[in-house]
Design an enzyme around this catalytic site. Structure first.
Site, PDB file in Angstrom:
ATOM      1  N   THR A 248     -10.127   5.213   6.474  1.00 21.16           N
ATOM      2  CA  THR A 248     -10.409   3.710   5.084  1.00 21.16           C
ATOM      3  C   THR A 248     -11.393   2.539   5.675  1.00 21.16           C
ATOM      4  O   THR A 248     -11.653   2.689   6.629  1.00 21.16           O
ATOM      5  CB  THR A 248      -9.055   3.541   5.602  1.00 21.16           C
ATOM      6  OG1 THR A 248      -8.751   2.521   5.156  1.00 21.16           O
ATOM      7  CG2 THR A 248      -8.626   3.407   7.395  1.00 21.16           C
ATOM      8  N   ASP A 249     -11.097   1.923   5.010  1.00 21.06           N
ATOM      9  CA  ASP A 249     -12.329   0.621   4.894  1.00 21.06           C
ATOM     10  C   ASP A 249     -11.141   0.013   5.846  1.00 21.06           C
ATOM     11  O   ASP A 249     -11.868  -1.306   6.392  1.00 21.06           O
ATOM     12  CB  ASP A 249     -12.847   0.057   2.652  1.00 21.06           C
ATOM     13  CG  ASP A 249     -11.393  -0.449   2.854  1.00 21.06           C
ATOM     14  OD1 ASP A 249     -10.385   0.181   2.677  1.00 21.06           O
ATOM     15  OD2 ASP A 249     -11.343  -1.270   1.879  1.00 21.06           O
ATOM     16  N   GLU A 250     -10.287  -0.247   5.756  1.00 16.00           N
ATOM     17  CA  GLU A 250      -9.475  -1.199   7.050  1.00 16.00           C
ATOM     18  C   GLU A 250      -9.494  -0.881   8.200  1.00 16.00           C
ATOM     19  O   GLU A 250      -9.596  -2.263   9.238  1.00 16.00           O
ATOM     20  CB  GLU A 250      -8.161  -1.096   6.511  1.00 16.00           C
ATOM     21  CG  GLU A 250      -7.296  -1.031   5.296  1.00 16.00           C
ATOM     22  CD  GLU A 250      -5.353  -1.181   5.571  1.00 16.00           C
ATOM     23  OE1 GLU A 250      -5.412  -1.441   6.346  1.00 16.00           O
ATOM     24  OE2 GLU A 250      -5.706  -1.366   3.999  1.00 16.00           O
TER      25      GLU A 250
ATOM     26  N   LYS B 218      -6.568   4.348  12.907  1.00 15.34           N
ATOM     27  CA  LYS B 218      -7.231   5.190  12.052  1.00 15.34           C
ATOM     28  C   LYS B 218      -8.926   4.953  12.935  1.00 15.34           C
ATOM     29  O   LYS B 218      -9.461   5.597  13.278  1.00 15.34           O
ATOM     30  CB  LYS B 218      -7.563   4.230  10.777  1.00 15.34           C
ATOM     31  CG  LYS B 218      -6.539   4.664  10.182  1.00 15.34           C
ATOM     32  CD  LYS B 218      -6.599   6.402   9.342  1.00 15.34           C
ATOM     33  CE  LYS B 218      -7.063   6.962   9.048  1.00 15.34           C
ATOM     34  NZ  LYS B 218      -6.901   8.401   8.288  1.00 15.34           N
TER      35      LYS B 218
ATOM     36  N   TYR C 275      -1.919  -0.349  11.860  1.00 15.94           N
ATOM     37  CA  TYR C 275      -2.561   1.156  11.074  1.00 15.94           C
ATOM     38  C   TYR C 275      -3.938   1.258  11.250  1.00 15.94           C
ATOM     39  O   TYR C 275      -4.917   2.151  11.625  1.00 15.94           O
ATOM     40  CB  TYR C 275      -2.084   1.083   9.697  1.00 15.94           C
ATOM     41  CG  TYR C 275      -2.939   1.642   8.843  1.00 15.94           C
ATOM     42  CD1 TYR C 275      -2.668   3.027   8.919  1.00 15.94           C
ATOM     43  CD2 TYR C 275      -3.928   1.324   7.705  1.00 15.94           C
ATOM     44  CE1 TYR C 275      -3.373   3.918   8.009  1.00 15.94           C
ATOM     45  CE2 TYR C 275      -4.850   2.218   7.379  1.00 15.94           C
ATOM     46  CZ  TYR C 275      -4.427   3.557   6.973  1.00 15.94           C
ATOM     47  OH  TYR C 275      -4.990   4.058   6.311  1.00 15.94           O
TER      48      TYR C 275
HETATM   49  P1  NAD Z   1       0.554   9.653   2.455  1.00 17.24           P
HETATM   50  O1  NAD Z   1       1.090   8.575   3.431  1.00 17.24           O
HETATM   51  O2  NAD Z   1       0.671   9.381   0.814  1.00 17.24           O
HETATM   52  O3  NAD Z   1       0.641  11.065   2.576  1.00 17.24           O
HETATM   53  C1  NAD Z   1       0.409  11.582   4.550  1.00 17.24           C
HETATM   54  C2  NAD Z   1       0.169  13.107   4.792  1.00 17.24           C
HETATM   55  O4  NAD Z   1      -0.042  13.476   5.426  1.00 17.24           O
HETATM   56  C3  NAD Z   1       1.728  13.085   4.048  1.00 17.24           C
HETATM   57  O5  NAD Z   1       1.878  14.527   2.961  1.00 17.24           O
HETATM   58  C4  NAD Z   1       3.024  13.210   4.839  1.00 17.24           C
HETATM   59  O6  NAD Z   1       3.927  14.342   5.453  1.00 17.24           O
HETATM   60  C5  NAD Z   1       1.219  14.122   6.031  1.00 17.24           C
HETATM   61  N1  NAD Z   1       1.744  13.398   7.438  1.00 17.24           N
HETATM   62  C6  NAD Z   1       1.738  12.810   8.144  1.00 17.24           C
HETATM   63  N2  NAD Z   1       1.829  13.058   9.547  1.00 17.24           N
HETATM   64  C7  NAD Z   1       2.173  14.139  10.199  1.00 17.24           C
HETATM   65  C8  NAD Z   1       1.641  14.875  11.081  1.00 17.24           C
HETATM   66  N3  NAD Z   1       2.004  14.768  12.264  1.00 17.24           N
HETATM   67  N4  NAD Z   1       1.424  15.965  10.554  1.00 17.24           N
HETATM   68  C9  NAD Z   1       0.613  16.703   8.867  1.00 17.24           C
HETATM   69  N5  NAD Z   1       1.015  15.963   7.863  1.00 17.24           N
HETATM   70  C10 NAD Z   1       1.180  14.529   8.113  1.00 17.24           C
HETATM   71  O7  NAD Z   1      -1.110   9.021   2.560  1.00 17.24           O
HETATM   72  P2  NAD Z   1      -2.355   8.927   1.651  1.00 17.24           P
HETATM   73  O8  NAD Z   1      -2.462   8.028   1.122  1.00 17.24           O
HETATM   74  O9  NAD Z   1      -2.265  10.275   1.007  1.00 17.24           O
HETATM   75  O10 NAD Z   1      -3.886   8.664   2.694  1.00 17.24           O
HETATM   76  C11 NAD Z   1      -4.273  10.038   3.133  1.00 17.24           C
HETATM   77  C12 NAD Z   1      -5.426   9.620   4.152  1.00 17.24           C
HETATM   78  O11 NAD Z   1      -6.464   9.202   3.225  1.00 17.24           O
HETATM   79  C13 NAD Z   1      -5.210   8.475   5.474  1.00 17.24           C
HETATM   80  O12 NAD Z   1      -5.561   9.679   6.358  1.00 17.24           O
HETATM   81  C14 NAD Z   1      -5.286   7.570   4.840  1.00 17.24           C
HETATM   82  O13 NAD Z   1      -5.949   6.396   6.038  1.00 17.24           O
HETATM   83  C15 NAD Z   1      -6.512   7.313   4.284  1.00 17.24           C
HETATM   84  N6  NAD Z   1      -6.606   6.979   2.982  1.00 17.24           N
HETATM   85  C16 NAD Z   1      -5.845   6.268   2.361  1.00 17.24           C
HETATM   86  C17 NAD Z   1      -6.033   5.296   1.149  1.00 17.24           C
HETATM   87  C18 NAD Z   1      -5.139   4.410   0.124  1.00 17.24           C
HETATM   88  O14 NAD Z   1      -5.443   4.380  -0.248  1.00 17.24           O
HETATM   89  N7  NAD Z   1      -3.429   5.537   0.066  1.00 17.24           N
HETATM   90  C19 NAD Z   1      -7.324   4.688   0.931  1.00 17.24           C
HETATM   91  C20 NAD Z   1      -8.081   5.086   2.013  1.00 17.24           C
HETATM   92  C21 NAD Z   1      -8.063   6.310   2.974  1.00 17.24           C
HETATM   93  O1  DAU Z   2      -7.646  -0.585   2.098  1.00 20.64           O
HETATM   94  C1  DAU Z   2      -7.370   0.404   2.388  1.00 20.64           C
HETATM   95  C2  DAU Z   2      -5.970   1.621   2.499  1.00 20.64           C
HETATM   96  O2  DAU Z   2      -5.205   0.748   1.475  1.00 20.64           O
HETATM   97  C3  DAU Z   2      -5.195   2.012   3.203  1.00 20.64           C
HETATM   98  O3  DAU Z   2      -5.875   2.398   3.887  1.00 20.64           O
HETATM   99  C4  DAU Z   2      -3.835   2.030   3.318  1.00 20.64           C
HETATM  100  O4  DAU Z   2      -3.604   3.369   3.570  1.00 20.64           O
HETATM  101  C5  DAU Z   2      -3.116   2.140   2.115  1.00 20.64           C
HETATM  102  O5  DAU Z   2      -1.725   1.779   1.888  1.00 20.64           O
HETATM  103  C6  DAU Z   2      -3.887   0.877   1.199  1.00 20.64           C
HETATM  104  O6  DAU Z   2      -3.634  -0.886   2.217  1.00 20.64           O
HETATM  105  P1  DAU Z   2      -3.047  -2.049   1.848  1.00 20.64           P
HETATM  106  O7  DAU Z   2      -2.509  -2.752   2.898  1.00 20.64           O
HETATM  107  O8  DAU Z   2      -3.693  -2.218   0.675  1.00 20.64           O
HETATM  108  O9  DAU Z   2      -1.969  -1.582   0.423  1.00 20.64           O
HETATM  109  P2  DAU Z   2      -0.795  -1.970  -0.220  1.00 20.64           P
HETATM  110  O10 DAU Z   2      -0.418  -1.198  -1.608  1.00 20.64           O
HETATM  111  O11 DAU Z   2       0.724  -1.406   1.158  1.00 20.64           O
HETATM  112  O12 DAU Z   2      -1.180  -3.550  -0.168  1.00 20.64           O
HETATM  113  C7  DAU Z   2      -2.338  -3.852  -1.339  1.00 20.64           C
HETATM  114  C8  DAU Z   2      -1.531  -5.444  -1.535  1.00 20.64           C
HETATM  115  O13 DAU Z   2      -0.619  -6.019  -2.170  1.00 20.64           O
HETATM  116  C9  DAU Z   2      -2.087  -5.728   0.106  1.00 20.64           C
HETATM  117  O14 DAU Z   2      -3.002  -7.113  -0.077  1.00 20.64           O
HETATM  118  C10 DAU Z   2      -0.423  -6.343   0.200  1.00 20.64           C
HETATM  119  C11 DAU Z   2       0.408  -6.785  -0.999  1.00 20.64           C
HETATM  120  N1  DAU Z   2       1.781  -6.174  -0.789  1.00 20.64           N
HETATM  121  C12 DAU Z   2       1.953  -5.103  -0.391  1.00 20.64           C
HETATM  122  C13 DAU Z   2       3.452  -4.379  -1.120  1.00 20.64           C
HETATM  123  C14 DAU Z   2       3.973  -3.338  -0.726  1.00 20.64           C
HETATM  124  C15 DAU Z   2       2.162  -6.943  -2.180  1.00 20.64           C
HETATM  125  O15 DAU Z   2       2.090  -8.590  -1.840  1.00 20.64           O
HETATM  126  N2  DAU Z   2       3.876  -7.016  -1.846  1.00 20.64           N
HETATM  127  C16 DAU Z   2       4.077  -5.737  -1.809  1.00 20.64           C
HETATM  128  O16 DAU Z   2       5.281  -5.666  -2.090  1.00 20.64           O
END
Ligand code: NAD
Ligand code: DAU
Length: 363
Positions: free
Chosen positions: A144-146, A173, A169
């Site tokens: 992730t970019d975080e 990562k 988180y």
């Molecule tokens: P998600 O939370 O939707 O899905 C995570 C999945 O991993 C689920 O199916 C869960 O059951 C499984 N899981 C959790 N713990 C586990 C374990 N111990 N063993 C096996 N499986 C397990 O997450 P996502 O949003 O699909 O993110 C997937 C990956 O991409 C993550 O590594 C996250 O850091 C990365 N990522 C997410 C975003 C985003 O915007 N969602 C952006 C950049 C990177």
């Molecule tokens: O940047 C990549 C990341 O993006 C991934 O690594 C994470 O897994 C993914 O969850 C996401 O993180 P964020 O914290 O940016 O996403 P989230 O959807 O939780 O929140 C997006 C923005 O909205 C953030 O600035 C917080 C804000 N927010 C979020 C929620 C859930 C609100 O204002 N209200 C809300 O109820």
């Protein structure tokens, strides 16, 4: 230095971890059909965020298999490596929600850091002949970019940006990224890392901003905005992220990191307002109705202000660029959730509602 053309990777048997989650299921839905001659094994623990309903379209495919289990379970992971002949790992499995990491960080260390090292250990031992053919194996770590922390009003994250994680988180990562790099450096493991910005699209668990806004608007519930809503995220459609992973996996230079982003920065308030207007349009409500649901709530502790990605390296080296325009992608996403209310209702169960109450009680 090996030239990238000599290390094109052709996956034969792929271990996909976390394939029942948001990005993992979108990846499998695309790749299982795109590559019928490649075997895909999905290892997922099925936490609250994993949902096999996402995968019904491929559950009977000849080249897809599901295994329920934990990536931090060393015995299980080693056995899978010993018996399946993986050439490739695409590692999505993670605890992924920042707010949950603030409530309960240890699960993030266990899955994101320990789980990643468990997989690296198994790959290191199973791929003992990796020096004979550098193109044969690949360990792809989805990050992730975080990990780069928070930007001010200007500037972008790039492959040169120093790590500066600021939430449990992102710290877990970042630790996992460091282990992946260490295994490449110390043991010569052929790895790729991608650090991507915020994804949106189908099958995202509605604890995350975009599906939460659509779900709450649909049910006419308050739409929570943290702080003033001026935090900025760079949004990318999940299909574009999956296609970036596919191209990096096959043609990326082993050991390299690639940043992936949408060049689509929006403040949370602007994004939410636009989504709510689209919900009104689709549901035939008078314009502006759902905006009245916006509720400003106490800010997320340590809330990162802005993320923005410079994806020039990925574009120049591998020719990737997003295919979705932000407008089309976001509109299609609103339509998808409104067309798939049974999916939203199924994931909006008692455990989700308990989390939601805990989240606000803790603020
Ligand atoms: P998600 O939370 O939707 O899905 C995570 C999945 O991993 C689920 O199916 C869960 O059951 C499984 N899981 C959790 N713990 C586990 C374990 N111990 N063993 C096996 N499986 C397990 O997450 P996502 O949003 O699909 O993110 C997937 C990956 O991409 C993550 O590594 C996250 O850091 C990365 N990522 C997410 C975003 C985003 O915007 N969602 C952006 C950049 C990177
Ligand atoms: O940047 C990549 C990341 O993006 C991934 O690594 C994470 O897994 C993914 O969850 C996401 O993180 P964020 O914290 O940016 O996403 P989230 O959807 O939780 O929140 C997006 C923005 O909205 C953030 O600035 C917080 C804000 N927010 C979020 C929620 C859930 C609100 O204002 N209200 C809300 O109820």
């Amino acid at each position: 230095m090996t030239s990238s053309s000599s290390v094109i990777h052709h996956p034969a048997c792929v271990l996909v971890t976390g394939g029942a989650g948001f990005i993992g299921s979108n990846f499998l839905l695309r790749m299982v059909r795109r590559y019928p001659n490649v075997q895909f094994v999905n290892l997922d623990k099925l936490t609250y965020a994993g949902n096999l309903m996402n995968l019904t379209a491929i559950e009977d495919a000849h080249n897809y298999q599901f295994v329920q289990g934990d990536v931090a379970d060393a015995a299980l992971v080693q056995e899978l490596f010993a018996t399946r002949g993986f050439t490739t790992v695409v590692h999505f499995a993670a605890e992924s929600h920042v707010d949950r990491s603030i409530l309960a960080p240890l699960a993030f260390v266990q899955t994101n850091t320990m789980g990643t090292v468990t997989l690296l250990e198994a790959a290191r031992h199973a791929w003992a002949d990796r020096d004979d053919d550098p193109a044969r194996y690949r360990f792809f770590h989805v990050s992730t970019d975080e990990v780069f922390g928070s930007l001010g009003d200007d500037g972008f994250f790039s492959e040169e940006t120093a790590y500066d994680p600021r939430s449990p988180y992102s710290a877990s990562k970042a630790a996992s990224d460091h282990f992946v790099r260490a295994y490449a450096h110390t043991y010569g493991l052929p790895v790729s890392i991608s650090n991507c910005s915020n994804n949106y699209g189908p099958y995202q668990f509605p604890e995350k901003l975009i599906p939460l806004v659509i779900m709450n608007a649909l049910h006419e519930r308050p739409v929570p905005i943290y702080g003033k809503g001026d935090n900025i995220r760079d949004w990318l459609h999940v299909h574009d992220h999956c296609d970036a992973i596919d191209v990096i996996l096959r043609r990326g230079t082993p050991g390299e990191t690639y940043l992936v982003g949408g060049n689509n920065e929006r403040s949370n308030l602007d994004l939410v307002t636009m989504l709510l207007d689209q919900v009104d349009e689709v549901l035939g409500r008078p314009a502006g109705t759902s905006q009245q649901l916006i509720t400003f709530v106490k800010d997320r502790p340590g809330h990162d202000f802005r993320y923005a990605i410079d994806a020039t390296h990925l574009r120049d080296a591998l020719g990737w660029q997003p295919q979705y325009s932000p407008e089309d992608g976001l509109r299609a996403t609103v339509n998808w959730y409104l067309d798939n209310q049974p999916w939203l209702d199924a994931v909006n169960d008692a455990s989700y509602r308990a989390y939601y109450e805990q989240q606000y009680a803790a603020r």
